[in-house]
Write a protein that holds these residues in place. Sequence first.
Motif, PDB file in Angstrom:
ATOM      1  N   GLY A 133     -69.548 -62.476 -31.362  1.00  0.00           N
ATOM      2  CA  GLY A 133     -70.809 -62.866 -30.742  1.00  0.00           C
ATOM      3  C   GLY A 133     -72.024 -62.286 -31.414  1.00  0.00           C
ATOM      4  O   GLY A 133     -72.927 -63.008 -31.844  1.00  0.00           O
ATOM      5  N   LEU A 134     -72.078 -60.959 -31.528  1.00  0.00           N
ATOM      6  CA  LEU A 134     -73.189 -60.256 -32.171  1.00  0.00           C
ATOM      7  C   LEU A 134     -72.637 -59.220 -33.133  1.00  0.00           C
ATOM      8  O   LEU A 134     -71.604 -58.594 -32.856  1.00  0.00           O
ATOM      9  N   GLY A 135     -73.345 -59.020 -34.238  1.00  0.00           N
ATOM     10  CA  GLY A 135     -72.934 -58.007 -35.203  1.00  0.00           C
ATOM     11  C   GLY A 135     -74.139 -57.383 -35.876  1.00  0.00           C
ATOM     12  O   GLY A 135     -75.288 -57.789 -35.640  1.00  0.00           O
ATOM     13  N   GLY A 136     -73.875 -56.398 -36.714  1.00  0.00           N
ATOM     14  CA  GLY A 136     -74.963 -55.746 -37.419  1.00  0.00           C
ATOM     15  C   GLY A 136     -74.544 -55.258 -38.791  1.00  0.00           C
ATOM     16  O   GLY A 136     -73.360 -55.162 -39.098  1.00  0.00           O
ATOM     17  N   TRP A 137     -75.555 -54.958 -39.620  1.00  0.00           N
ATOM     18  CA  TRP A 137     -75.351 -54.428 -40.957  1.00  0.00           C
ATOM     19  C   TRP A 137     -74.582 -55.435 -41.831  1.00  0.00           C
ATOM     20  O   TRP A 137     -74.453 -56.593 -41.482  1.00  0.00           O
ATOM     21  N   THR A 141     -78.666 -61.235 -41.283  1.00  0.00           N
ATOM     22  CA  THR A 141     -80.087 -61.561 -41.135  1.00  0.00           C
ATOM     23  C   THR A 141     -80.211 -62.693 -40.132  1.00  0.00           C
ATOM     24  O   THR A 141     -79.249 -63.035 -39.435  1.00  0.00           O
ATOM     25  N   GLU A 142     -81.408 -63.301 -40.088  1.00  0.00           N
ATOM     26  CA  GLU A 142     -81.621 -64.452 -39.204  1.00  0.00           C
ATOM     27  C   GLU A 142     -80.641 -65.592 -39.495  1.00  0.00           C
ATOM     28  O   GLU A 142     -80.376 -66.426 -38.631  1.00  0.00           O
ATOM     29  N   LYS A 143     -80.104 -65.621 -40.714  1.00  0.00           N
ATOM     30  CA  LYS A 143     -79.116 -66.658 -41.035  1.00  0.00           C
ATOM     31  C   LYS A 143     -77.824 -66.454 -40.254  1.00  0.00           C
ATOM     32  O   LYS A 143     -77.020 -67.376 -40.118  1.00  0.00           O
ATOM     33  N   SER A 144     -77.626 -65.235 -39.748  1.00  0.00           N
ATOM     34  CA  SER A 144     -76.414 -64.926 -38.987  1.00  0.00           C
ATOM     35  C   SER A 144     -76.524 -65.384 -37.539  1.00  0.00           C
ATOM     36  O   SER A 144     -75.507 -65.493 -36.842  1.00  0.00           O
ATOM     37  N   PRO A 162     -87.155 -63.525 -37.989  1.00  0.00           N
ATOM     38  CA  PRO A 162     -86.450 -63.031 -39.172  1.00  0.00           C
ATOM     39  C   PRO A 162     -86.320 -61.519 -39.135  1.00  0.00           C
ATOM     40  O   PRO A 162     -87.116 -60.826 -38.490  1.00  0.00           O
ATOM     41  N   GLY A 163     -85.307 -61.020 -39.819  1.00  0.00           N
ATOM     42  CA  GLY A 163     -85.125 -59.580 -39.896  1.00  0.00           C
ATOM     43  C   GLY A 163     -83.657 -59.210 -40.014  1.00  0.00           C
ATOM     44  O   GLY A 163     -82.763 -60.030 -39.799  1.00  0.00           O
ATOM     45  N   LYS A 164     -83.438 -57.961 -40.335  1.00  0.00           N
ATOM     46  CA  LYS A 164     -82.071 -57.475 -40.518  1.00  0.00           C
ATOM     47  C   LYS A 164     -81.330 -57.439 -39.184  1.00  0.00           C
ATOM     48  O   LYS A 164     -81.934 -57.370 -38.114  1.00  0.00           O
ATOM     49  N   GLY A 165     -80.018 -57.445 -39.274  1.00  0.00           N
ATOM     50  CA  GLY A 165     -79.188 -57.284 -38.097  1.00  0.00           C
ATOM     51  C   GLY A 165     -78.564 -55.900 -38.085  1.00  0.00           C
ATOM     52  O   GLY A 165     -77.915 -55.502 -39.056  1.00  0.00           O
ATOM     53  N   ARG A 205     -77.370 -59.212 -34.036  1.00  0.00           N
ATOM     54  CA  ARG A 205     -77.623 -60.649 -34.043  1.00  0.00           C
ATOM     55  C   ARG A 205     -76.363 -61.382 -34.478  1.00  0.00           C
ATOM     56  O   ARG A 205     -75.502 -60.823 -35.154  1.00  0.00           O
ATOM     57  N   GLY A 206     -76.259 -62.639 -34.089  1.00  0.00           N
ATOM     58  CA  GLY A 206     -75.076 -63.408 -34.438  1.00  0.00           C
ATOM     59  C   GLY A 206     -75.070 -64.745 -33.728  1.00  0.00           C
ATOM     60  O   GLY A 206     -76.046 -65.112 -33.058  1.00  0.00           O
ATOM     61  N   PRO A 207     -73.974 -65.486 -33.833  1.00  0.00           N
ATOM     62  CA  PRO A 207     -73.911 -66.816 -33.210  1.00  0.00           C
ATOM     63  C   PRO A 207     -74.137 -66.772 -31.702  1.00  0.00           C
ATOM     64  O   PRO A 207     -74.793 -67.650 -31.135  1.00  0.00           O
ATOM     65  N   ALA A 208     -73.560 -65.755 -31.044  1.00  0.00           N
ATOM     66  CA  ALA A 208     -73.778 -65.520 -29.605  1.00  0.00           C
ATOM     67  C   ALA A 208     -73.534 -66.767 -28.765  1.00  0.00           C
ATOM     68  O   ALA A 208     -74.271 -67.039 -27.816  1.00  0.00           O
TER      69      ALA A 208
END
Length: 291
Positions: A133-137, A141-144, A162-165, A205-208
């Motif tokens: 659902g959600l991930g980081g590092w 990015t917003e593409k995730s 936009p921004g890092k996850g 961030r992620g597909p969620a």
Amino acid sequence: MKRFTTIIALLFSLVSFNTSHAAEPMKALIVDGQNNHKVWPITTPMMKDYLEETKLFTVDVATAAPEGTDPNFKPDFSKYDVVISNFGHGASPWPEETQKAFEKYVSGGGGFVVVHAADNSFPEWTAYNEMIGLGGWGGRTEKSGPYVYTNAKGDVIRDTSPGKGGNHGKQWEFPVVVRDKHHPITKGMPVEWLHTKDELYDQLRGPAQNMEILATAESQVTGRHEPMIFTVRYGKGRVFHTPMGHAEYSMECVGFITTLQRGTEWAATGKVTVPIPDDFPTADKTSSRTK
């Protein structure tokens, strides 16, 4: 009389069989071996003990080679009711055959539990990111996908900025706020409870998709209420995800222990029978179990 006695004996044997069959523990598998959190050789046995002490599970462990894609890492997921990941940031991809087997396992109804840095893993694996659902590092990015969090009222925000996850501030004892008091995992928990020292992940961030937020914590970095306990439906499978559990002292929190036990049971069965213990943390006091 003999016939009556035979019938009674037969009924007794059927009841005994059904009782013993119902009491047979479920099978769980913890996968580990590559994690930037060097404490993983300690936290895997901790989680194994927590799950087995419920008497609901027997737990096996499958450990990948410490570096690179391990061609021999091929657990038979079909043998298990639920799989728990203690992988972390920088983990090398699983063999393609293992990835496909895991996708089939979860989408076919298998349970999956994501703990802390397991949501850092495998940024390029599309199905995995849908599962967690959600991930980081890992270059997310917003593409995730969007940032997902709640406002103070508990409304879910899907932020496509936009921004890092992935990010966190200093470790601290933070309040966890239950947002869904009726879900089997969180039912009966205090509306707010104080978690022990841990990293509070933010900006995940992620597909969620097919995601339900059960509890949040307010980040000192973002000021947002970040998901701390949530679920994802992937095909027929149930996924339980908690970003908590950075270190052994974090996992000693009774809140973490109970959440792991109940979340794992839910992922495996869709139900929860593990009770909220008497030593569960309160809104103003942490509670830990050390050995």
